[in-house]
Write a protein that holds these residues in place. Structure first.
Motif, mmCIF file in Angstrom:
data_model
loop_
_atom_site.group_PDB
_atom_site.id
_atom_site.type_symbol
_atom_site.label_atom_id
_atom_site.label_comp_id
_atom_site.label_asym_id
_atom_site.label_seq_id
_atom_site.Cartn_x
_atom_site.Cartn_y
_atom_site.Cartn_z
ATOM 1 N N PHE A 295 -48.167 -36.529 -25.995
ATOM 2 C CA PHE A 295 -49.568 -36.566 -26.402
ATOM 3 C C PHE A 295 -49.808 -35.647 -27.593
ATOM 4 N N ASP A 296 -49.969 -36.263 -28.763
ATOM 5 C CA ASP A 296 -50.167 -35.517 -30.009
ATOM 6 C C ASP A 296 -50.861 -36.429 -31.003
ATOM 7 N N ASP A 297 -51.882 -35.908 -31.674
ATOM 8 C CA ASP A 297 -52.603 -36.700 -32.682
ATOM 9 C C ASP A 297 -51.831 -36.802 -33.987
ATOM 10 N N PHE A 329 -42.528 -41.006 -19.476
ATOM 11 C CA PHE A 329 -43.360 -40.655 -20.625
ATOM 12 C C PHE A 329 -44.371 -41.770 -20.840
ATOM 13 N N VAL A 330 -45.318 -41.520 -21.725
ATOM 14 C CA VAL A 330 -46.387 -42.482 -22.013
ATOM 15 C C VAL A 330 -46.349 -42.821 -23.493
ATOM 16 N N GLY A 331 -46.311 -44.107 -23.811
ATOM 17 C CA GLY A 331 -46.426 -44.602 -25.174
ATOM 18 C C GLY A 331 -47.629 -45.518 -25.243
ATOM 19 N N ASN A 332 -47.408 -46.774 -25.653
ATOM 20 C CA ASN A 332 -48.508 -47.735 -25.571
ATOM 21 C C ASN A 332 -48.776 -48.135 -24.131
ATOM 22 N N ARG A 357 -42.602 -42.547 -29.560
ATOM 23 C CA ARG A 357 -43.614 -42.226 -30.571
ATOM 24 C C ARG A 357 -44.742 -41.414 -29.944
ATOM 25 N N ASN A 358 -45.516 -40.743 -30.783
ATOM 26 C CA ASN A 358 -46.627 -39.952 -30.273
ATOM 27 C C ASN A 358 -47.699 -40.860 -29.685
ATOM 28 N N CYS A 359 -48.403 -40.350 -28.700
ATOM 29 C CA CYS A 359 -49.480 -41.085 -28.040
ATOM 30 C C CYS A 359 -50.790 -40.375 -28.369
ATOM 31 N N ALA A 360 -51.634 -41.040 -29.170
ATOM 32 C CA ALA A 360 -52.882 -40.408 -29.624
ATOM 33 C C ALA A 360 -54.125 -41.031 -28.997
ATOM 34 N N ASP A 361 -53.974 -42.155 -28.297
ATOM 35 C CA ASP A 361 -55.147 -42.871 -27.778
ATOM 36 C C ASP A 361 -55.315 -42.741 -26.269
ATOM 37 N N LYS A 362 -54.539 -41.868 -25.635
ATOM 38 C CA LYS A 362 -54.663 -41.666 -24.185
ATOM 39 C C LYS A 362 -54.730 -40.175 -23.893
ATOM 40 N N LYS A 363 -55.153 -39.846 -22.681
ATOM 41 C CA LYS A 363 -55.248 -38.449 -22.264
ATOM 42 C C LYS A 363 -54.022 -38.061 -21.450
ATOM 43 N N PHE A 364 -53.803 -36.758 -21.347
ATOM 44 C CA PHE A 364 -52.637 -36.254 -20.612
ATOM 45 C C PHE A 364 -52.670 -36.685 -19.149
ATOM 46 N N GLU A 365 -53.849 -36.942 -18.607
ATOM 47 C CA GLU A 365 -53.962 -37.350 -17.204
ATOM 48 C C GLU A 365 -53.209 -38.648 -16.932
ATOM 49 N N THR A 366 -52.987 -39.476 -17.970
ATOM 50 C CA THR A 366 -52.212 -40.707 -17.785
ATOM 51 C C THR A 366 -50.791 -40.380 -17.354
ATOM 52 N N VAL A 371 -46.503 -39.452 -12.992
ATOM 53 C CA VAL A 371 -45.562 -38.562 -12.306
ATOM 54 C C VAL A 371 -45.914 -38.429 -10.831
ATOM 55 N N LEU A 372 -47.186 -38.252 -10.511
ATOM 56 C CA LEU A 372 -47.590 -38.066 -9.118
ATOM 57 C C LEU A 372 -47.325 -39.309 -8.283
ATOM 58 N N ASN A 373 -47.423 -40.484 -8.871
ATOM 59 C CA ASN A 373 -47.111 -41.717 -8.139
ATOM 60 C C ASN A 373 -45.622 -41.881 -7.889
ATOM 61 N N HIS A 374 -44.813 -41.149 -8.647
ATOM 62 C CA HIS A 374 -43.357 -41.285 -8.563
ATOM 63 C C HIS A 374 -42.698 -40.103 -7.858
ATOM 64 N N ILE A 375 -43.476 -39.073 -7.576
ATOM 65 C CA ILE A 375 -42.898 -37.795 -7.190
ATOM 66 C C ILE A 375 -42.283 -37.803 -5.805
ATOM 67 N N SER A 376 -42.637 -38.745 -4.943
ATOM 68 C CA SER A 376 -42.150 -38.736 -3.565
ATOM 69 C C SER A 376 -40.644 -38.973 -3.466
ATOM 70 N N VAL A 377 -40.012 -39.536 -4.495
ATOM 71 C CA VAL A 377 -38.587 -39.860 -4.421
ATOM 72 C C VAL A 377 -37.719 -38.864 -5.176
ATOM 73 N N VAL A 378 -38.303 -37.882 -5.857
ATOM 74 C CA VAL A 378 -37.495 -36.985 -6.690
ATOM 75 C C VAL A 378 -37.251 -35.666 -5.977
ATOM 76 N N SER A 379 -36.130 -35.044 -6.337
ATOM 77 C CA SER A 379 -35.754 -33.750 -5.758
ATOM 78 C C SER A 379 -36.320 -32.584 -6.548
ATOM 79 N N GLY A 380 -36.496 -32.763 -7.838
ATOM 80 C CA GLY A 380 -37.021 -31.715 -8.706
ATOM 81 C C GLY A 380 -37.525 -32.324 -10.000
ATOM 82 N N CYS A 381 -38.202 -31.532 -10.786
ATOM 83 C CA CYS A 381 -38.857 -32.050 -11.983
ATOM 84 C C CYS A 381 -38.625 -31.107 -13.170
ATOM 85 N N ILE A 382 -38.190 -31.674 -14.295
ATOM 86 C CA ILE A 382 -38.031 -30.940 -15.551
ATOM 87 C C ILE A 382 -39.136 -31.418 -16.488
ATOM 88 N N CYS A 383 -40.027 -30.525 -16.875
ATOM 89 C CA CYS A 383 -41.171 -30.884 -17.715
ATOM 90 C C CYS A 383 -40.981 -30.311 -19.118
#
Length: 447
Positions: A295-297, A329-332, A357-366, A371-383
């Motif tokens: 997420f970057d303009d 990650f989030v693109g289009n 590519r950078n995503c300028a038309d969406k918010k970080f909440e996307t 991630v939260l919908n996918h988190i139940s199957v992962v052991s750890g997270c690298i952000c």
């Protein structure tokens, strides 16, 4: 605002085009003569008090002779590149070009120049970059540092072509230095020959469209204990492909009432005369999520480029271990790619990262929802985050509330103040700030 910047944009395009044309057409000696000609013209206006006008006319005659002689170059050629499929940003790329002389005359003194797709941005992309630059406050020591053109994709060295006999060919070796990841587009090749004075070059162009994928730059990462432990993965490593359950095969045993028919081992039944079934056990293995903040303009942002490079470095490191890696990650739209343990390999993950590519038309909440919908199957997270604002702190706080082991890497520009760990203050080993220009050094400190 747009109307104000449009004339500036067109001046930028015209001036950059003239500079590109002059650098290719004039030799180094020709540029010196052209520069001296301009200076002599400016100084020699006063012909009563200076004799500089005499050098002005001499230099003008040299330039006119060089331009006139270039009109007599009528040779034609064919050329074929032997390009590798991929390259890497920040590393030299070497390849060969087969050049053939299509005339009945020997050709010598040729130089091969690459024709690449125009790297200059469209107006909206250029304007977004200028607006982002105008808002940024740079420390004095950073402003003194020479800045690279953010839209320049590659540096290509001119290649000398061996003498070409009539209707004969030769091989030229070309070296280029990719500066940025992504698809590098070639449009053609140019064979250049200087005039007898060695000032101005004549061109013979050959159409040769081609592409090569440039992968992100990678940094060495020391052996580190990534967050998370083994978890049960429903469907096993094959992720329930084809026929539902696909747990790990363990042994053969006698049939018991209620065993699925698809587990029967028919060869053993035929050999022993009684039903034999295959026994499985549930699969437990480590599965990490690699979360990339896009997420970057600002297009072609150095922060995004370095964030992608850090993500690529971890992708190569994690996939050398016995684990799965989910790139999110989030693109289009929202994306989730899985690699490791017989699925996609590191090269495929790098090819995906090369196209981010950078995503300028969406918010970080996307990204947070993905991630939260996918988190139940992962052991750890690298952000890998581009900044450390309230939205990102809130995201990390939610992850900690779910008891997900984290490794958070925040990018900062040179000279910027390092941010406070916030919700990770009580666990400083999980929070790392990476300053652009010192990323390799900072990554080397990970444990």
């Amino acid at each position: 605002m747009t109307l104000i910047y449009q004339p500036i944009y067109w001046i930028y395009r015209v001036m950059s085009g003239l500079w590109y044309w002059s650098r290719r057409r004039f030799t180094l000696a020709g540029l010196c003569v052209a520069g001296s000609f301009i200076i002599a013209g400016a100084v020699g206006v006063d012909i009563e008090n200076t004799v500089t006008y005499q050098s002005f006319t001499l230099l003008l005659s040299f330039l006119l002779l060089a331009l006139a002689s270039s009109l007599f170059f009528r040779a034609t050629f064919s050329a074929t590149r032997t390009l590798p499929r991929i390259g890497t940003a920040g590393q030299p790329l070497h390849y060969r070009v087969q050049v053939k002389n299509l005339t009945a005359k020997n050709q010598t003194g040729l130089t091969l120049l690459e024709e690449l797709a125009d790297p200059r941005p469209a107006f909206q992309e250029w304007l977004a970059f200028q607006m982002a630059e105008s808002k940024r406050v740079r420390p004095f020591r950073v402003t003194q540092r020479r800045r690279e053109n953010p839209f320049r994709r590659v540096k290509v060295k001119e290649a000398e072509v061996p003498p070409l006999p009539a209707h004969g060919g030769a091989e030229a070796r070309v070296e280029m230095f990719p500066l940025r990841r992504g698809i590098l587009r070639f449009t053609g090749l140019t064979l250049a020959r200087p005039d007898p004075l060695g000032l101005f070059r004549s061109f013979s162009k050959v159409a040769a469209p081609q592409t090569v994928l440039i992968l992100p730059k990678r940094y060495p990462i020391p052996p580190i204990a990534l967050p998370g432990a083994m978890r049960y993965q429903k469907g096993g490593v094959a992720l329930a492909a084809n026929v539902g359950r696909s747990e790990e095969f363990v042994a053969l045993r006698d049939y018991r009432h209620g065993d699925p028919l698809r587990h029967i081992h028919w060869r053993s039944w035929a050999k022993t005369g009684k039903p034999i079934v295959k026994e499985f056990e549930d699969e437990f293995f480590v599965r990490h999520a690699l979360v990339l903040d896009t997420f970057d303009d600002e297009p072609n942002s150095e922060v995004l480029e370095e964030a992608v490079s850090v993500a690529a470095s971890f992708a190569c490191t994690v996939l050398t271990q016995e684990s799965l890696l989910d790139l999110l990650f989030v693109g289009n739209q929202s994306y989730c790619f899985t690699a490791g343990r017989g699925l996609a390999q590191a090269d495929q993950m790098l090819e995906i990262l090369a196209s981010v590519r950078n995503c300028a038309d969406k918010k970080f909440e996307t990204l947070e929802h993905l991630v939260l919908n996918h988190i139940s199957v992962v052991s750890g997270c690298i952000c890998v985050l581009q900044r450390w604002d309230e939205a990102r702190k809130k995201f990390v706080k939610k992850m900690r509330a779910l008891d997900i082991p984290l490794l958070v890497l925040v990018m900062v520009r040179p000279g910027e103040k390092k941010p406070d760990a916030g919700p990770l203050r009580d666990d400083p080993g999980t929070f790392h700030v990476l300053e652009i220009g010192r990323i390799e050094e900072e990554l080397g400190k990970l444990k």
